[in-house]
Design a protein around this motif. Structure first.
Motif, PDB file in Angstrom:
ATOM      1  N   ALA A 244       0.820  -1.209   0.000  1.00  0.00           N
ATOM      2  CA  ALA A 244       0.000   0.000   0.000  1.00  0.00           C
ATOM      3  C   ALA A 244       0.855   1.260   0.000  1.00  0.00           C
ATOM      4  O   ALA A 244       0.647   2.168  -0.816  1.00  0.00           O
ATOM      5  CB  ALA A 244      -0.948  -0.006   1.200  1.00  0.00           C
ATOM      6  N   HIS A 245       1.839   1.330   0.898  1.00  0.00           N
ATOM      7  CA  HIS A 245       2.672   2.534   0.952  1.00  0.00           C
ATOM      8  C   HIS A 245       3.544   2.692  -0.290  1.00  0.00           C
ATOM      9  O   HIS A 245       3.695   3.815  -0.790  1.00  0.00           O
ATOM     10  CB  HIS A 245       3.476   2.563   2.247  1.00  0.00           C
ATOM     11  N   PRO A 246       4.130   1.624  -0.840  1.00  0.00           N
ATOM     12  CA  PRO A 246       4.791   1.798  -2.141  1.00  0.00           C
ATOM     13  C   PRO A 246       3.847   2.304  -3.228  1.00  0.00           C
ATOM     14  O   PRO A 246       4.237   3.131  -4.060  1.00  0.00           O
ATOM     15  CB  PRO A 246       5.313   0.390  -2.451  1.00  0.00           C
TER      16      PRO A 246
ATOM     17  N   THR B 289       3.412   6.025  -3.029  1.00  0.00           N
ATOM     18  CA  THR B 289       4.526   6.835  -3.549  1.00  0.00           C
ATOM     19  C   THR B 289       4.403   7.067  -5.055  1.00  0.00           C
ATOM     20  O   THR B 289       5.097   7.930  -5.599  1.00  0.00           O
ATOM     21  CB  THR B 289       5.890   6.179  -3.247  1.00  0.00           C
ATOM     22  N   ILE B 290       3.519   6.329  -5.699  1.00  0.00           N
ATOM     23  CA  ILE B 290       3.246   6.544  -7.124  1.00  0.00           C
ATOM     24  C   ILE B 290       1.981   7.368  -7.312  1.00  0.00           C
ATOM     25  O   ILE B 290       1.972   8.348  -8.060  1.00  0.00           O
ATOM     26  CB  ILE B 290       3.106   5.192  -7.865  1.00  0.00           C
ATOM     27  N   THR B 291       0.905   6.996  -6.622  1.00  0.00           N
ATOM     28  CA  THR B 291      -0.404   7.595  -6.888  1.00  0.00           C
ATOM     29  C   THR B 291      -0.817   8.668  -5.888  1.00  0.00           C
ATOM     30  O   THR B 291      -1.757   9.416  -6.149  1.00  0.00           O
ATOM     31  CB  THR B 291      -1.493   6.505  -6.898  1.00  0.00           C
ATOM     32  N   GLN B 292      -0.156   8.753  -4.738  1.00  0.00           N
ATOM     33  CA  GLN B 292      -0.520   9.730  -3.703  1.00  0.00           C
ATOM     34  C   GLN B 292       0.705  10.541  -3.289  1.00  0.00           C
ATOM     35  O   GLN B 292       0.955  10.768  -2.100  1.00  0.00           O
ATOM     36  CB  GLN B 292      -1.111   9.013  -2.485  1.00  0.00           C
ATOM     37  N   GLN B 293       1.449  11.005  -4.275  1.00  0.00           N
ATOM     38  CA  GLN B 293       2.705  11.694  -3.977  1.00  0.00           C
ATOM     39  C   GLN B 293       2.489  12.945  -3.127  1.00  0.00           C
ATOM     40  O   GLN B 293       3.344  13.297  -2.302  1.00  0.00           O
ATOM     41  CB  GLN B 293       3.414  12.044  -5.285  1.00  0.00           C
ATOM     42  N   GLU B 294       1.349  13.604  -3.290  1.00  0.00           N
ATOM     43  CA  GLU B 294       1.078  14.806  -2.509  1.00  0.00           C
ATOM     44  C   GLU B 294       0.779  14.489  -1.047  1.00  0.00           C
ATOM     45  O   GLU B 294       0.958  15.339  -0.163  1.00  0.00           O
ATOM     46  CB  GLU B 294      -0.086  15.588  -3.126  1.00  0.00           C
ATOM     47  N   ARG B 295       0.340  13.249  -0.751  1.00  0.00           N
ATOM     48  CA  ARG B 295      -0.012  12.876   0.616  1.00  0.00           C
ATOM     49  C   ARG B 295       1.128  12.180   1.359  1.00  0.00           C
ATOM     50  O   ARG B 295       1.114  12.121   2.596  1.00  0.00           O
ATOM     51  CB  ARG B 295      -1.241  11.962   0.616  1.00  0.00           C
ATOM     52  N   VAL B 296       2.071  11.604   0.640  1.00  0.00           N
ATOM     53  CA  VAL B 296       3.125  10.826   1.297  1.00  0.00           C
ATOM     54  C   VAL B 296       3.875  11.632   2.357  1.00  0.00           C
ATOM     55  O   VAL B 296       4.088  11.136   3.475  1.00  0.00           O
ATOM     56  CB  VAL B 296       4.098  10.225   0.258  1.00  0.00           C
ATOM     57  N   PRO B 297       4.301  12.885   2.092  1.00  0.00           N
ATOM     58  CA  PRO B 297       4.984  13.635   3.159  1.00  0.00           C
ATOM     59  C   PRO B 297       4.127  13.802   4.407  1.00  0.00           C
ATOM     60  O   PRO B 297       4.640  13.749   5.535  1.00  0.00           O
ATOM     61  CB  PRO B 297       5.288  14.987   2.496  1.00  0.00           C
TER      62      PRO B 297
ATOM     63  N   PRO C 106      10.467   0.803   7.135  1.00  0.00           N
ATOM     64  CA  PRO C 106      10.561   0.686   5.679  1.00  0.00           C
ATOM     65  C   PRO C 106       9.756   1.735   4.931  1.00  0.00           C
ATOM     66  O   PRO C 106      10.155   2.170   3.843  1.00  0.00           O
ATOM     67  CB  PRO C 106      10.035  -0.729   5.387  1.00  0.00           C
ATOM     68  N   VAL C 107       8.636   2.168   5.502  1.00  0.00           N
ATOM     69  CA  VAL C 107       7.834   3.208   4.850  1.00  0.00           C
ATOM     70  C   VAL C 107       8.620   4.511   4.780  1.00  0.00           C
ATOM     71  O   VAL C 107       8.670   5.180   3.738  1.00  0.00           O
ATOM     72  CB  VAL C 107       6.502   3.409   5.609  1.00  0.00           C
ATOM     73  N   ILE C 108       9.267   4.866   5.888  1.00  0.00           N
ATOM     74  CA  ILE C 108      10.045   6.103   5.935  1.00  0.00           C
ATOM     75  C   ILE C 108      11.289   6.003   5.060  1.00  0.00           C
ATOM     76  O   ILE C 108      11.619   6.926   4.309  1.00  0.00           O
ATOM     77  CB  ILE C 108      10.417   6.429   7.394  1.00  0.00           C
ATOM     78  N   VAL C 109      11.996   4.879   5.148  1.00  0.00           N
ATOM     79  CA  VAL C 109      13.218   4.706   4.358  1.00  0.00           C
ATOM     80  C   VAL C 109      12.895   4.734   2.872  1.00  0.00           C
ATOM     81  O   VAL C 109      13.602   5.359   2.068  1.00  0.00           O
ATOM     82  CB  VAL C 109      13.938   3.405   4.766  1.00  0.00           C
ATOM     83  N   ASP C 110      11.831   4.077   2.488  1.00  0.00           N
ATOM     84  CA  ASP C 110      11.414   4.089   1.087  1.00  0.00           C
ATOM     85  C   ASP C 110      11.115   5.515   0.625  1.00  0.00           C
ATOM     86  O   ASP C 110      11.556   5.940  -0.452  1.00  0.00           O
ATOM     87  CB  ASP C 110      10.182   3.204   0.919  1.00  0.00           C
ATOM     88  N   ALA C 111      10.374   6.263   1.441  1.00  0.00           N
ATOM     89  CA  ALA C 111      10.031   7.644   1.081  1.00  0.00           C
ATOM     90  C   ALA C 111      11.281   8.522   1.014  1.00  0.00           C
ATOM     91  O   ALA C 111      11.383   9.417   0.163  1.00  0.00           O
ATOM     92  CB  ALA C 111       9.037   8.207   2.082  1.00  0.00           C
TER      93      ALA C 111
END
Length: 748
Positions: free
Chosen positions: A363-365, A368-376, A412-417
């Motif tokens: 979901a989080h990966p 990073t493609i479809t919700q780039q504005e929300r990831v931060p 992993p979510v933070i490191v990936d981002a």
């Protein structure tokens, strides 16, 4: 009849010619494909009600009777509704929320049953029920009342259409509770004949839940009755079980619209939600706005297919991938903090409902493609949790840490981002990752000391699973440390990332529980569901070394032996006498798609130069485990993980290692898909010779042959065209020598 316009088929390429004028093609309305009932009739535990993407409000019907099947408040096989509450979890195994139940009634029925706490209820029929993104409607047959629901981010909006009845009553029940949920303090105050306000404090899975509300009515009530513990009292009323009955005299087809603003921070926030997100009582307007928001999100991926059911499944999975995490903060940033204070999110929206044991995998990966504005904002929400509690969230909800499940998978979510270039405080993020891995709780102290977690007498020791998942998270921290130049930390956490080997029994080639002295536990039956594996068995967890697949292959005895064992995973079916737990669903041999530890396993054939097997299995799972029907999920949807697996896999790729920034290639389910990757760029996935061909002969990226089994995140978000050339020859699909991702390299 699951959407009011389900059978209204839009023609994409319709033109209207008037003289020399030619209109552009009509944009296909993707919300028409979404079926919110998928997952409501089996183990999916989803809800069909009204919400907006990642919204605070999940306004949905409640059957009113507890049980596993009704974890989300609703179960398709049931035949009664006891009201509509404003908060629900999507696809989990945890029975919580169900805040602020509203139920309209009249003199036509006074039936009561013990199973729902003797609350008013009505029969309903699926023939007179419908749902679509941002909308839910049903006829309450015993009262002949039509109920409709929609929502904004922080406001739930009801519309009830009544028959003529002088004894119409609308109940607002704060004492209503279901499953794990229990009210601890509730309050109702009548402000005037059109406004009530109050709060509902509760405990359950999340121990300190706080929800403030203000409710506006489009028609004044003629009188009201307030109850405390089912005894009449006066307003305001405070106690554990409070409710109010609002009395009306209704004419035929007269309508009442109710707006409920919510806040976790205070009464002022609930009032502001109403003021800022709604003006007036035009239900159709807010439904239209909710649909518009959903349509914008769904348009981020456009697939080409003649199969309406497949399109419905795909866009419903997109819809369900956006039901969590959920908004926690008010418009001014205030929210209930994880340290039980009122905190303020400055410069970001605070989200919660982080089901990280599930969602870190796909979901989080996907976000990073479809919700780039929300990831931060999601990352900053996790960092806020860290600042409030000293550790990153494990499974957080409603400003609480539930400590459900295992790992420190915010890492992993933070490191990936971080490696994907999202903007947040990197130093704070690294500190949070490191400290979350160094605490002396959840057996991390024992793990640091011994290099593995031994068995103990606890009911859910989960010793093998914890060891393996901690080891993976440690690899993520090591990569973070390496990139920041923190050499000592890199060395330390890289060494810890190999702790999974400490549970490897070379004599029988299994990852096996050990006692405190280091002795392997005997007898050991790999297919047995024991307390040492988290909702799984040794078959499921054998493959969870996503950061060192090459090392696992070597430990197993090389590629041939690894391939034999992998084959057995998908062919060694449970025996009729085997006792399978409730979460072992979607079985293919020992593989259980209904539970997350298995989700990457089919892609491991890519490491064996046998991609045809990956392709065959992925296609089997996509087609066999997801259906356009209420029993359409093979297991808990789990806050977007099950749906995100489908979306990515249907596009043709999936992150075996969710923090490495690479996606293993599988096989597309559709002839073409176009993904909006931001910055006015698109990434197109196309197929050649798609129909009746089950394998991939070759892949090219932007016209160049791809000699590897993966594609990088950077390549996707840069835009371009990925072309899969199809074949029906599995040997031809396996004839390519493909490079696989290497350990300890980041490819973002």
């Amino acid at each position: 009849m699951w959407t009011r316009r389900f059978f209204l088929i839009l023609t994409v390429a319709s033109f209207c010619c008037c003289g020399d004028e030619v209109r552009s093609p009509v944009q296909e309305k993707l919300t028409d494909y979404v079926n919110p009932f998928i997952g409501t009739g089996g183990p999916g535990n989803t809800y069909p009600g009204a919400t907006v993407p990642y919204g605070m409000v999940q306004l949905s019907p409640d059957i009113g009777i507890p049980g596993w099947d009704r974890i989300a408040g609703y179960y398709y096989q049931d035949s009664i509704i006891s009201g509509f509450s404003h908060t629900h979890l999507t696809g989990t195994g945890a029975g919580d929320l169900y805040d602020i139940l509203v139920m309209p009634t009249n003199s036509r029925s006074s039936k009561r049953i013990a199973e729902n706490g003797f609350r008013p209820y009505s029969r309903y029929s699926h023939d007179r029920e419908s749902a679509s993104p941002g909308y839910y409607g049903v006829n309450l047959l015993d009262f002949n009342i039509k109920a409709e629901l929609t929502a904004t981010k922080r406001v739930g909006i009801h519309r009830y259409t009544f028959p003529k009845d002088e004894e119409t009553t609308v109940y607002v029940d704060l004492g209503y509770a279901l499953n794990w949920d229990r009210p601890t303090d509730t309050y109702i105050e009548v402000v005037n004949d059109s406004i009530i306000k109050g709060h509902r404090m509760s405990t359950g899975w999340a121990k300190d839940q706080r929800l403030y509300f203000e409710m506006h009515f489009s028609r004044p009530f003629r009188s009201y009755t307030v109850f405390l513990d089912d005894e009449k009292t006066t307003s305001p009323v405070k106690g554990t079980h409070t409710k109010i009955a609002l009395h009306y005299s209704m004419e035929e087809d007269e309508q009442l619209v109710i707006k409920t603003g919510l806040s976790t921070a205070g009464q002022e926030g609930a009032a502001k939600a109403l003021e800022q997100e709604t003006a007036g009582f035009d239900f159709n307007l807010y439904e239209k706005k909710a649909k518009k928001v959903w349509e914008k999100e769904l348009q981020k991926i456009k697939i080409s297919s003649d199969d309406r059911d497949k399109k419905s499944v795909f866009y419903t999975m997109m819809y369900q991938s956006m039901l969590a995490p959920t908004l926690l903060s008010d418009s001014d940033g205030k929210y209930k903090g994880a340290n039980d204070t009122v905190a303020v999110a400055q410069g970001f929206d605070r989200y919660d409902t982080f089901s990280l044991w599930d969602t870190f995998r796909a979901a989080h990966p996907l976000y990073t493609i479809t919700q780039q504005e929300r990831v931060p904002d999601m990352i900053n929400s996790m960092l806020a949790h860290y600042k409030e509690t000293g550790t990153l969230p494990v499974w957080s909800m409603q400003g609480n840490e539930t400590n459900m499940m295992i790992g420190y998978h915010a890492v992993p979510v933070i490191v990936d981002a971080y490696f994907k270039g999202f903007d947040f405080d990197v130093n704070l993020a690294y500190q949070a990752c490191r400290e979350s891995a160094m605490v002396d709780e959840r057996e991390i102290d024992v793990y640091k000391e011994k290099g593995f977690i031994p068995v103990d007498g606890q009911h859910e020791n989960w010793s093998v699973s914890k060891t393996m998942e901690y080891a993976y998270d440690d690899w993520c921290i090591a990569m973070f440390a390496k990139d920041l130049g923190k050499v000592d930390d890199y060395t330390y956490f890289l060494e810890r990332s190999e702790n999974w080997k400490n549970l490897y029994n070379d004599k029988n080639s299994w990852l096996q529980p050990r006692d405190a002295s280091g002795k392997f536990l005997e007898p050991f039956v790999p297919k047995e569901y024991s307390p040492y594996f988290c909702e799984s068995n040794a078959w499921h967890y054998y493959w969870f070394v996503p950061h060192d697949v090459e090392g696992l292959i070597a430990k197993t005895g090389g590629q041939e032996r690894f391939g034999q064992k992998l084959d057995s995973m998908f062919t060694y079916a449970p025996s009729p006498e085997d006792k399978l737990p409730i979460f072992s669903t979607g079985m293919i041999g020992q593989y259980a798609h209904g539970n997350e530890p298995s989700h990457h396993v089919a892609y491991l054939y890519n490491y064996l130069d046998r991609p045809s097997k990956t392709q065959a299995l992925i296609r089997e799972i996509l087609v066999g485990q997801y259906k356009n029907e209420p029993n359409g999920h093979c297991g808990n949807e789990d806050c977007g993980q099950m749906s995100s697996w489908y979306i990515l896999s249907a596009l043709g790729f999936y992150p075996v290692n969710p923090a490495q920034g690479v996606y293993h290639l599988g096989i597309p389910l559709f002839e073409q898909a176009v993904v909006d990757v931001g910055n006015d760029k698109t990434f197109m996935i196309k197929t050649e010779n798609f129909k009746a061909n089950a394998f991939v002969k070759s892949v090219s990226l932007n016209g160049k042959s791809l000699k590897r089994s993966y594609i990088t995140h950077k390549e996707i978000v840069s835009g371009g065209i990925l072309v899969f050339s199809m074949t029906n020859d599995s040997e031809l699909a396996d004839s390519r020598a493909l490079q696989t991702p290497q350990i300890n390299k980041i490819y973002h």
